[in-house]
Each structure stands twice: as C-alpha cells, then as structure tokens.
Design an enzyme around this catalytic site. Structure first.
Site, PDB file in Angstrom:
ATOM      1  N   HIS A  49      14.626  67.363  -6.334  1.00 49.55           N
ATOM      2  CA  HIS A  49      14.012  67.938  -7.812  1.00 49.55           C
ATOM      3  C   HIS A  49      12.748  68.488  -7.449  1.00 49.55           C
ATOM      4  O   HIS A  49      12.300  69.390  -8.394  1.00 49.55           O
ATOM      5  CB  HIS A  49      13.929  66.516  -8.490  1.00 49.55           C
ATOM      6  CG  HIS A  49      15.208  66.099  -9.112  1.00 49.55           C
ATOM      7  ND1 HIS A  49      15.929  66.590  -9.869  1.00 49.55           N
ATOM      8  CD2 HIS A  49      15.863  65.078  -8.657  1.00 49.55           C
ATOM      9  CE1 HIS A  49      17.158  65.916  -9.904  1.00 49.55           C
ATOM     10  NE2 HIS A  49      16.911  64.823  -9.366  1.00 49.55           N
ATOM     11  N   GLU A 153      24.890  57.591  -7.454  1.00 49.18           N
ATOM     12  CA  GLU A 153      24.379  57.733  -8.922  1.00 49.18           C
ATOM     13  C   GLU A 153      25.247  58.248  -9.994  1.00 49.18           C
ATOM     14  O   GLU A 153      24.853  58.915 -11.063  1.00 49.18           O
ATOM     15  CB  GLU A 153      23.053  58.694  -8.632  1.00 49.18           C
ATOM     16  CG  GLU A 153      23.303  59.658  -7.776  1.00 49.18           C
ATOM     17  CD  GLU A 153      22.078  60.537  -7.476  1.00 49.18           C
ATOM     18  OE1 GLU A 153      20.826  60.313  -8.179  1.00 49.18           O
ATOM     19  OE2 GLU A 153      22.262  61.482  -6.467  1.00 49.18           O
TER      20      GLU A 153
END
EC number: 4.1.2.53
Length: 267
Positions: A49, A153
C-alpha cells in the site's frame, strides 16, 4: 569468505518468542533508520500500500541493517519475479499479501526457494543478499534462513485456512484485519464482535497448527487482545499514522480543535 547472517526473527518464531513490530509506510530510509533505533523487534517495510519501489525497499534494508530490529518486506504481490528481486536485495523475511488458497501458498513457497526445493532464479554474483558472490554455499544457506509469512485476509482464505496451514515452508500466517473485516461485510470495522471472534479463532487455529500468528493493531487495546489470544508477532503501529497523530496533537495545543482533524483512524 563471509558467512550468511542468521535470521533472528525466524529464530524468535521458532522459540515462540513474542515479537513486537512497527509498520513502515513512509517509504524513506531516513524514517526507517529512526524506527530501527527505537528498539522494535521487527519492522515491516510495506510495498503493497505504500509507494515503495524495489530500490526504495533496498535503501530501507540498508538503513535498518546496523541495528537489532529485523526487517520484514511485504511486496505488492507474490509473483515469482518480484519475490526474486526482493530476496536478491537482501530480504530474509517476506510477508506475502492476499494468499487465499493452499495452491497459492505452495507457489509462493516455490518462488522463495532455490532448486531443488523451489524455482527461485539464481543470480548470487550480482545480489546484495549473497554479498555479491562472497558467501560460501549461499543457495543452501538462503533456503534455510528464509522466513515466509502469508497473509490471510478474505472469506475465501478463512475457508482454506487449514489447508494453507498444512503447506510445508510456511513459517507463519498473518491476519489482515482491514481487508478481512471488509470481506466479511464489516468494512472499516475490525472491532465488530463477529470479526473479533473470527480473529481470535484464527489465531488459535494458526498456533495449534504449529505456525506463528501475526497481526497489525493500531489500537493498543486490540494489540493486547491479540497477544492474549496467542499472536506472537504483532505490529502495534504504523509510522505514518503515528506521525500524523503527533502532528495533529501538537497543533491542537495552539489552535482550536475545530481546525484539527479528530477523526478516529484505522489502518
């Protein structure tokens, strides 16, 4: 000839030590070195990210190297080519995001190991990891010192967790709270009771399978919960979040609170 350095982070997992980490998203070697002087057991350099290039990752590894804190790199994804580059610049511990199936886990294991154990490309003579060809028996030592963590996730990953845990070569499983809670229908709400129940259950299953369990918790109370549930490598903050919180807090001492953001932050 130089011997390949050991991997203290992996040794800590083997000994079942609790290791406290910090997320690095600022993309600079300067900030990485500041964090490395603080005493965290491990520092996650985020390439998923945060806008890190491979060269950015390389410079941060160099900055952390003189200190006791152990670097972990999270690449943007688990492709064989990218894993090869990240390992060649000297990473010994990887966190691979978005691993949903046992087959994906096996592919990642293969990408991180030299033949005959895997398919990692050979280029030791031009790799920082091998001291540019100066380490005897480097390929075997690299296979041994490599620590591989995969990130669970999503709902699909939860359904396949037991199969992922059976994959040989996986040292630990990291629960990604932000994406997991969104996948479960609770976006930006990892504190929802159902999400919390699932996180606790996952940590128990991971540890019961003999693997290390990891988590990122920017809320200290949540970090303590995860440690109590059995997580043994836990990141307790993100550098950019800590920085913005400190900036806002200092500004609030001198300006009205209406001019300062007071929004509750989550990763």
């Amino acid at each position: 000839m130089n011997a390949l350095l050991s991997n203290p982070f992996k040794e800590g997992l083997r000994k079942r030590d609790t290791q406290i980490g910090l997320w690095l998203s600022s993309t600079t070697s300067y900030m990485a070195e500041i964090a490395a002087t603080s005493g965290y057991d491990w520092l996650l350099i985020d390439g998923e990210h945060a806008p890190n290039t491979v060269q950015d990752l390389y410079h941060q590894l160099q900055a952390i190297a003189p200190y006791a804190s152990q670097p972990v790199i999270r690449p943007i994804e688990g492709s064989k080519a990218l894993i090869k580059q990240v390992l060649d610049i000297g990473a010994q511990t990887l966190l691979i995001p978005m691993v949903d199936t046992a087959e994906q886990a096996r592919q990642v294991v293969s990408a991180t190991r030299y033949p005959p154990l895997g398919q990692r490309g050979v280029g030791a003579s031009v790799a920082r990891a091998a001291r540019w060809g100066r380490i005897d028996n480097y390929m075997a030592q690299a296979n041994e010192s490599l620590c591989l963590l995969v990130q669970v996730e999503s709902k699909v990953a939860l359904e396949n967790l037991d199969a992922i845990l059976e994959v040989e070569g996986i040292d630990g499983v990291f629960i990604g709270p932000a994406d997991l809670s969104a996948s479960l229908g609770y976006p930006d709400n990892a504190g929802h009771p159902e999400v919390q129940r699932i996180i606790e259950s996952c940590i128990y299953r991971i540890r019961a399978a003999g693997k290390a369990a990891g988590f990122l918790a920017v809320d200290p109370a949540m970090a303590q919960k995860c440690l109590a549930w059995g997580a043994n490598f836990v990141a307790v903050g993100v550098d950019t979040m800590l920085y913005t919180e400190a900036l806002d807090s200092r500004l609030a001492m001198f300006k009205s609170v209406q001019s300062v953001s007071t929004a509750k932050r989550s990763y």
